[in-house]
Scaffold this motif. Sequence first.
Motif, PDB file in Angstrom:
ATOM      1  N   PHE A  43      17.150   6.794   9.589  1.00  0.00           N
ATOM      2  CA  PHE A  43      17.725   6.484   8.287  1.00  0.00           C
ATOM      3  C   PHE A  43      18.593   7.643   7.798  1.00  0.00           C
ATOM      4  CE2 PHE A  43      14.507   3.106   7.538  1.00  0.00           C
ATOM      5  CZ  PHE A  43      15.406   2.114   7.213  1.00  0.00           C
ATOM      6  N   THR A  44      18.292   8.859   8.237  1.00  0.00           N
ATOM      7  CA  THR A  44      19.084   9.996   7.783  1.00  0.00           C
ATOM      8  C   THR A  44      19.928  10.613   8.888  1.00  0.00           C
ATOM      9  OG1 THR A  44      17.200  11.459   8.221  1.00  0.00           O
ATOM     10  CG2 THR A  44      17.422  10.593   5.988  1.00  0.00           C
ATOM     11  N   LYS A  45      19.602  10.325  10.161  1.00  0.00           N
ATOM     12  CA  LYS A  45      20.285  11.018  11.250  1.00  0.00           C
ATOM     13  C   LYS A  45      21.168  10.133  12.132  1.00  0.00           C
ATOM     14  CE  LYS A  45      17.075  14.886  11.817  1.00  0.00           C
ATOM     15  NZ  LYS A  45      16.226  15.632  12.779  1.00  0.00           N
ATOM     16  N   GLU A  46      20.889   8.817  12.144  1.00  0.00           N
ATOM     17  CA  GLU A  46      21.540   7.994  13.156  1.00  0.00           C
ATOM     18  C   GLU A  46      22.405   6.885  12.590  1.00  0.00           C
ATOM     19  OE1 GLU A  46      18.637   6.577  15.855  1.00  0.00           O
ATOM     20  OE2 GLU A  46      17.864   8.556  16.347  1.00  0.00           O
ATOM     21  N   ILE A  47      22.692   6.910  11.311  1.00  0.00           N
ATOM     22  CA  ILE A  47      23.500   5.821  10.765  1.00  0.00           C
ATOM     23  C   ILE A  47      24.962   6.190  10.648  1.00  0.00           C
ATOM     24  CG2 ILE A  47      21.578   4.818   9.494  1.00  0.00           C
ATOM     25  CD1 ILE A  47      22.682   6.052   6.965  1.00  0.00           C
ATOM     26  N   GLN A  81      11.201   5.572  -1.113  1.00  0.00           N
ATOM     27  CA  GLN A  81      11.911   6.666  -0.441  1.00  0.00           C
ATOM     28  C   GLN A  81      12.915   6.123   0.573  1.00  0.00           C
ATOM     29  OE1 GLN A  81       9.294   9.483   1.432  1.00  0.00           O
ATOM     30  NE2 GLN A  81      10.944  10.535   2.507  1.00  0.00           N
ATOM     31  N   ILE A  82      12.494   5.105   1.314  1.00  0.00           N
ATOM     32  CA  ILE A  82      13.393   4.484   2.290  1.00  0.00           C
ATOM     33  C   ILE A  82      14.584   3.855   1.584  1.00  0.00           C
ATOM     34  CG2 ILE A  82      13.597   2.612   3.966  1.00  0.00           C
ATOM     35  CD1 ILE A  82      10.651   3.163   4.653  1.00  0.00           C
ATOM     36  N   GLU A  83      14.302   3.171   0.499  1.00  0.00           N
ATOM     37  CA  GLU A  83      15.381   2.531  -0.242  1.00  0.00           C
ATOM     38  C   GLU A  83      16.357   3.577  -0.763  1.00  0.00           C
ATOM     39  OE1 GLU A  83      15.742   0.077  -4.367  1.00  0.00           O
ATOM     40  OE2 GLU A  83      14.196  -0.580  -2.970  1.00  0.00           O
ATOM     41  N   GLN A  84      15.830   4.694  -1.282  1.00  0.00           N
ATOM     42  CA  GLN A  84      16.692   5.751  -1.795  1.00  0.00           C
ATOM     43  C   GLN A  84      17.520   6.375  -0.680  1.00  0.00           C
ATOM     44  OE1 GLN A  84      13.676   8.130  -3.669  1.00  0.00           O
ATOM     45  NE2 GLN A  84      14.086   7.289  -5.712  1.00  0.00           N
ATOM     46  N   ASP A 139       0.809  -1.217   0.000  1.00  0.00           N
ATOM     47  CA  ASP A 139       0.000   0.000   0.000  1.00  0.00           C
ATOM     48  C   ASP A 139       0.844   1.270   0.000  1.00  0.00           C
ATOM     49  OD1 ASP A 139      -2.185  -1.625   0.074  1.00  0.00           O
ATOM     50  OD2 ASP A 139      -2.590  -1.349   2.218  1.00  0.00           O
ATOM     51  N   ASN A 140       2.130   1.136   0.300  1.00  0.00           N
ATOM     52  CA  ASN A 140       2.992   2.315   0.427  1.00  0.00           C
ATOM     53  C   ASN A 140       4.239   2.192  -0.438  1.00  0.00           C
ATOM     54  OD1 ASN A 140       1.813   3.972   2.951  1.00  0.00           O
ATOM     55  ND2 ASN A 140       1.624   1.780   3.371  1.00  0.00           N
ATOM     56  N   GLY A 141       4.021   1.864  -1.708  1.00  0.00           N
ATOM     57  CA  GLY A 141       5.143   1.633  -2.614  1.00  0.00           C
ATOM     58  C   GLY A 141       6.070   2.824  -2.727  1.00  0.00           C
ATOM     59  N   GLU A 142       5.528   4.043  -2.810  1.00  0.00           N
ATOM     60  CA  GLU A 142       6.362   5.232  -2.956  1.00  0.00           C
ATOM     61  C   GLU A 142       7.194   5.487  -1.707  1.00  0.00           C
ATOM     62  OE1 GLU A 142       7.003   7.069  -5.606  1.00  0.00           O
ATOM     63  OE2 GLU A 142       5.822   5.565  -6.688  1.00  0.00           O
ATOM     64  N   LEU A 143       6.580   5.264  -0.533  1.00  0.00           N
ATOM     65  CA  LEU A 143       7.305   5.467   0.718  1.00  0.00           C
ATOM     66  C   LEU A 143       8.408   4.422   0.873  1.00  0.00           C
ATOM     67  CD1 LEU A 143       7.459   7.231   3.181  1.00  0.00           C
ATOM     68  CD2 LEU A 143       5.700   5.827   4.266  1.00  0.00           C
ATOM     69  N   ALA A 144       8.114   3.192   0.480  1.00  0.00           N
ATOM     70  CA  ALA A 144       9.137   2.147   0.517  1.00  0.00           C
ATOM     71  C   ALA A 144      10.302   2.528  -0.393  1.00  0.00           C
ATOM     72  CB  ALA A 144       8.534   0.814   0.094  1.00  0.00           C
ATOM     73  N   HIS A 154       4.041   4.157   9.738  1.00  0.00           N
ATOM     74  CA  HIS A 154       3.901   4.655   8.376  1.00  0.00           C
ATOM     75  C   HIS A 154       4.943   5.722   8.060  1.00  0.00           C
ATOM     76  CE1 HIS A 154       1.779   7.628  10.812  1.00  0.00           C
ATOM     77  NE2 HIS A 154       1.944   8.485   9.824  1.00  0.00           N
ATOM     78  N   ARG A 155       5.619   6.221   9.077  1.00  0.00           N
ATOM     79  CA  ARG A 155       6.593   7.290   8.860  1.00  0.00           C
ATOM     80  C   ARG A 155       7.964   6.708   8.563  1.00  0.00           C
ATOM     81  NH1 ARG A 155       6.394  11.117  13.908  1.00  0.00           N
ATOM     82  NH2 ARG A 155       7.882  12.220  12.590  1.00  0.00           N
TER      83      ARG A 155
END
Length: 325
Positions: free
Chosen positions: A319-323, A111-114, A104-109, A313-314
């Motif tokens: 992914f951007t701050k703690e890796i 975004q995470i991958e990117q 249901d959240n292909g675009e968000l998935a 869902h967020r």
Amino acid sequence: MDERGGALTLLERARSGDRDAFGALAEDHRAKLQRLLLKMTGSPEDAEDLVQETMLRAFRRIAEFELRASFATWLYRIATNVAIDHQRSRKPWDAEKRFQWFHDNGELALQIEQTMYLSPERSAEVKEVAATCVNCVTMSLPEKQRAALVLCDQVGLSREEAAQAMHASIASVKTELHRARKKMTDVYEHHCALVDEQNDCDGCLAARRIKRGEPRPASHPLPPLVSTRTAPVACAAIEPLLSDYVDEQLSQEAQARVREHIAGCDACTVAVRAFRRTLRFVRANAGTDVTRGTSAVYAGWMRAVAQGDPQSHRVPLAFTKEIEP
């Protein structure tokens, strides 16, 4: 004094109430207990707490330990009971909810991958993504099925040792193990793109692309949530024997009869291949730990999705701050 003699001396001292001796004896098993409890709970925090609970219970009951038993198996028994007690008040994870979310959240998935692409050298390794997947599906099983699968296929105990650890009969362990394997096989046959590229979950394929620095295909249409693929189903007389057959636990005569039947039955041939494929995947990823960084964040987020966390869902800020190392 040889190693065995030293262990026996520590054990005798521990049985008399020596905390230091018990600590020295049990410390050798801490890492294995941590892994067992992580696979049983799906949470590093819970696993660490339950290791401490296991050690405490073991020390309190060390006088009951009989030398004819394996100390490691005895600890596994306590740890397994601790984990089952801990999980009784919690619902199994909903693996279908995880797949539904991604569908249901292909675009968000994407975004995470990117986001994971931003730091390929610190991206989740393929094995860690696969290990996270195995753990997620394992956590969707009822407690006893989960215990049998973890003990036999991930920790590597024999069915006899698993029966001791679960305080159950060998027949009961066989039944729970077969049911767990059957459920795992059904999940992977219907959802895993490694099995069929038309299936909906391509997490391992995405991780492989990230590791290699390859771009995601321009077109990535989502397949139907329920695969059109037909699940492999063995004949009614053979299906209950699949676990014993693939593990070669049947008598020679029974093993030969099942082998002969499978050779002449297309449905059972497909079912056995699917069963073995799932077992190879589960066992191959049993020893992989999820490390700090992207993969640990991914694992925690998968846990939230499968448990229906309202914030799942967020995209995690981690992914951007703690890796960063």
